[in-house]
Design an enzyme around this catalytic site. Structure first.
Site, PDB file in Angstrom:
ATOM      1  CG  MET A 336      -2.082  -0.979   1.115  1.00  0.00           C
ATOM      2  SD  MET A 336      -3.188  -0.690  -0.287  1.00  0.00           S
ATOM      3  CE  MET A 336      -3.987   0.824   0.223  1.00  0.00           C
ATOM      4  CG  ASP A 355       9.410  -0.280   5.646  1.00  0.00           C
ATOM      5  OD1 ASP A 355       9.528  -0.820   6.756  1.00  0.00           O
ATOM      6  OD2 ASP A 355       8.503  -0.580   4.838  1.00  0.00           O
ATOM      7  CB  VAL A 412       2.652   0.799   9.326  1.00  0.00           C
ATOM      8  CG1 VAL A 412       3.759   1.785   8.961  1.00  0.00           C
ATOM      9  CG2 VAL A 412       1.758   1.366  10.431  1.00  0.00           C
ATOM     10  CD  GLU A 414      -6.037  -1.352   9.422  1.00  0.00           C
ATOM     11  OE1 GLU A 414      -7.167  -0.880   9.526  1.00  0.00           O
ATOM     12  OE2 GLU A 414      -5.095  -0.712   8.912  1.00  0.00           O
ATOM     13  CE  LYS A 419      -3.252   1.123  10.773  1.00  0.00           C
ATOM     14  NZ  LYS A 419      -2.607   1.553   9.526  1.00  0.00           N
ATOM     15  CB  SER A 441      -8.689  -0.708   5.620  1.00  0.00           C
ATOM     16  OG  SER A 441      -8.188  -1.740   6.438  1.00  0.00           O
ATOM     17  CG  HIS A 462      -9.596   3.286   3.215  1.00  0.00           C
ATOM     18  ND1 HIS A 462     -10.849   2.720   3.045  1.00  0.00           N
ATOM     19  CD2 HIS A 462      -8.708   2.277   3.021  1.00  0.00           C
ATOM     20  CE1 HIS A 462     -10.709   1.435   2.770  1.00  0.00           C
ATOM     21  NE2 HIS A 462      -9.430   1.145   2.745  1.00  0.00           N
ATOM     22  CG  ASN A 512     -12.942  -1.692   4.281  1.00  0.00           C
ATOM     23  OD1 ASN A 512     -12.975  -2.127   3.129  1.00  0.00           O
ATOM     24  ND2 ASN A 512     -11.823  -1.314   4.868  1.00  0.00           N
TER      25      ASN A 512
END
Length: 733
Positions: A336, A355, A412, A414, A419, A441, A462, A512
């Site tokens: 993502m 990262d 990063v 979920e 997070k 999400s 999102h 979602n």
């Protein structure tokens, strides 16, 4: 002769160049005024003996025309609806006449006795391409794009497109182009014989004049005696090879859900049996018929009117100056994060991709390199463009590189703790007015904002996977999110050419929540013993692009497992149907079926060239019903209703406040049957009262998950629609 929207060059040995350049518009579009001026010019040139030929081109860089003007189309619908209430027959007669106006003018130009060449300098869509097809010659710049995309918004080419295309190219190619609404490159259009020449843009007008000087005939082939169709007559050995396959192509592309697509097949079939003028009348008749369908009205509203409004910033807070970020930081270089970095760099923004170590950050940057390399190989980008995109991405593990970022996006794993950790580290490095966004999400934005020092600068953005292909972004407002954060998010989304919807905070947000209903309805069907193949086919026949089980594999079965566990932890074990959890838990922990990424989930994924197939063991999980005992039509209804019902709940709860966003978001975000116009238009299209009755019928048979909400019952009693109650009608107009 002087015109407002067109300028005429000098008469050069009988050749006149007409340049279409509408004042105060970035793109030429068809209005009633424009149509009137084109007809006046055609009449004037026809009666002027000094004019031997005409070149039609555009004064807009990179664009010939984008098609019909929104207000003209809207005006035609509004006039029809108003008159239909008084006199339906008269309203239909007027609609039929208005539907034929553009085609009538194009035909007048085509038979005027003067040769016309369309010099297509760039994007040429819809009625503009139909105008070009009516010209006697067509030359396009090598960068030009053209097509007849009307089927994508619920209608079809109604100004001669369904008649001229199959008279220029073979029937199968014509139908494929028309049914898919394909956009053609200049080279592809030439190979289909839809245009005559392809040249560099700076040679365009001169090449058009060259065609006229060479003695271009002012009469089309189909107006001459002895004309033969490219694929032969419909009732001929050649035709017999084509038409039996047409039904298969049509069903494959549409599942017979789109009146516009059905009309295309009828127009081409019936039209090719007739002389051109009668064929154009057939097209006009079907066009007027399709415009009266619910599907056309809903699709035009959602995919044309509403989408344009959202793309132009309908939800942007007033009074906030432009906040388009020049430098964007992205935390997490996984699939993502790497995708977000790519679309941002491709839009010309500088990107810092962070990262845990240099190798992981470099791997994320390599994703952009791979995508650009693919474009270069396909001829859709130049090597220098690929280098420029990659040069804008700074891959690093160093958070200090975020110091100049205007917007930082967290993408990063979920997990709330992960997070929170990266959010705190980024906040220490960010400048005081920079905005922080989470790409979560499912996790509520308001609670994630606790890890950031200033909640007014925290927002959700999102993205949908894969980022480079999915056009929707969901912008989520936390309880304290400020206008500057919203404006920054919307300006960023506009810069990367995505369509935004703005929603308020809740678990799963809008898209979602609906997708989870889609998947859980499939779980219910599995538990009931509905054969898995019937589940997948019912969804696709209902208009969904991907079956729910295949979609679950794409999003990952173990992700569903984690979401279920998180939901039970946060909301109690009763929040998840135990039969559903048992199914998914067994697939993940016992069978190792994690989804496509693992090569096995609800489907098995053998090595290519073999195709994926449903896992045979799935049928063994539950006793199977006999296929003949299953109501296939009801399966389709269940999928559409459960998602629409969830969308209605989000509006009742205030998560979504604008029905346009629910409709556009459902189509772009998870492919909700486009012919319905989206989840809310599906309800409004049949009427809230009818929808409530359908829900009650399904509730009686399948349980309380189909129970209509209090708002729906209230609206049904009052005879309201979502668009009238929530202001979408006025906004769309």
């Amino acid at each position: 002769m002087t015109y407002k929207n067109f300028s005429l060059g000098p008469n050069e040995d009988g050749l006149v160049t007409v340049t279409w350049d509408m004042p105060d518009r970035s793109m030429n579009v068809f209005t009633e005024e424009v149509l009137g001026e084109i007809e006046a010019m055609a009449d004037a040139f026809a009666s002027d003996e000094s004019v031997k030929g005409v070149v039609l081109t555009s004064g807009k860089a990179g664009s010939f025309t984008g098609g019909a003007d929104l207000k003209m189309l809207r005006g035609m619908f509004d006039t029809f609806e108003a008159k239909r209430a008084e006199d339906k027959q008269a309203a239909v007669a007027e609609l039929f006449q208005r539907c034929g106006e553009m085609g009538r003018i194009w035909r007048k130009l085509e038979t005027s006795g003067k040769p016309y060449v369309a010099a297509i300098n760039g994007t040429c869509m819809g009625g503009g391409f139909e105008l070009a097809l009516a010209c006697h010659g067509r030359v396009a710049a090598d960068s030009a794009k053209m097509g007849l995309p009307e089927v994508k918004v619920g209608i079809f080419p109604g100004a001669g497109g369904t008649q001229r295309v199959p008279r220029l190219t073979d029937t199968q190619s014509a139908l494929q182009m028309l049914l898919k609404g394909e956009t053609l490159s200049a080279a592809k259009a030439k190979s289909m014989k839809l245009i005559d020449e392809v040249v560099p843009a700076d040679q365009l007008v001169e090449k058009a004049k060259e065609m006229l000087r060479a003695g271009l005939k002012p009469v089309k082939a189909w107006d001459e005696k002895g004309f033969k169709l490219p694929s032969g007559a419909v009732y001929s050995p050649a035709g017999a090879q084509v038409w039996p396959a047409v039904a298969s192509l049509y069903r494959k592309e549409t599942a017979d859900n789109y009146p516009g697509a059905r009309a295309i097949v009828k127009c081409v079939y019936e039209g090719l049996l007739l002389p051109i003028d009668q064929a154009l009348k057939v097209e006009q008749r079907y066009f007027a018929e399709v415009l009266q369908t619910t599907e056309a009205a809903m699709m035009i509203r959602s995919l044309f009117v509403s989408m344009q409004a959202l793309n132009k910033g309908a939800r942007r807070p007033a009074g906030v100056p432009d906040r388009t970020p020049q430098r964007v930081g992205i935390l997490g270089a996984g699939f993502m994060g790497a995708g977000i970095a790519y679309v941002a760099a491709k839009a010309g923004l500088d990107v810092v991709l962070i990262d845990r170590d240099q190798a992981a950050a470099d791997k994320g940057k390599a994703h952009s390199a791979s995508l650009m390399d693919g474009l270069v190989k396909k001829g859709r980008a130049k090597p220098a463009e690929a280098e420029a995109v990659l040069s804008r991405i700074n891959a690093t593990p160093d958070y200090a590189a975020l110091a100049d970022a205007d917007l930082v996006i967290e993408a990063v794993f979920e997990d709330r703790a992960v997070k929170g950790e990266v959010t705190r580290k980024a906040a220490e490095a960010m400048k005081p007015d920079a905005i922080f966004a989470s790409n979560t999400s499912t996790l509520p934005i308001t609670s994630l904002a606790d890890a950031f020092p200033e909640a007014t600068r925290f927002i959700g953005i999102h993205f949908f996977s894969p980022v480079d292909k999915m056009m929707l972004t969901e912008i989520i407002l936390g309880k304290e999110t400020g206008d500057e954060a919203l404006a920054t998010a919307l300006d960023f989304v506009r810069a990367i050419k995505k369509t935004p919807i703005v929603v308020n905070d809740t678990r799963g947000f809008f898209a979602n929540r609906c997708v989870l209903r889609y998947m859980t309805e499939a779980y219910d069907m599995l538990v009931e013993g509905v054969p898995p193949a019937m589940i997948e086919n019912a969804a696709k026949f209902a208009g969904m692009p991907v079956g729910p089980l295949a979609l679950n594999d794409e999003t990952a079965v173990d992700l569903s497992h984690r979401i279920m566990k998180a939901t039970m932890r946060d909301e109690g074990e009763d929040a998840i149907d135990p039969r559903h959890f048992q199914l998914i838990d067994a697939m993940v922990t016992e069978d190792g079926r994690l989804g496509r990424k693992a090569g096995k989930g609800f489907y098995d994924y053998p090595e290519k060239p073999a195709k994926k197939h449903l896992w045979a063991g799935l049928k063994e999980k539950f006793p199977q019903q006999a296929p003949d005992a299953v109501d296939f039509a009801e399966l389709k209804q269940r999928f559409l209703v459960t998602m629409a019902l969830e969308a209605a709940r989000t509006m009742e709860e205030g998560v979504v406040t604008d029905p346009r966003e629910a409709d556009v978001g459902s189509i772009l975000g998870f492919g909700y049957a486009p012919y319905t116009g989206g989840t809310i238009s599906y309800i409004d299209g049949m009427g809230v009262k009818a929808f409530v009755a359908l829900c009650e019928k399904l509730e009686a048979k399948h349980g309380e998950r189909f129970r209509p909400t209090p708002l729906l019952r209230e609206m049904a009693e009052r005879g309201e629609s979502f668009y009238s109650r929530f202001g979408g009608e006025a906004q769309a107009a």
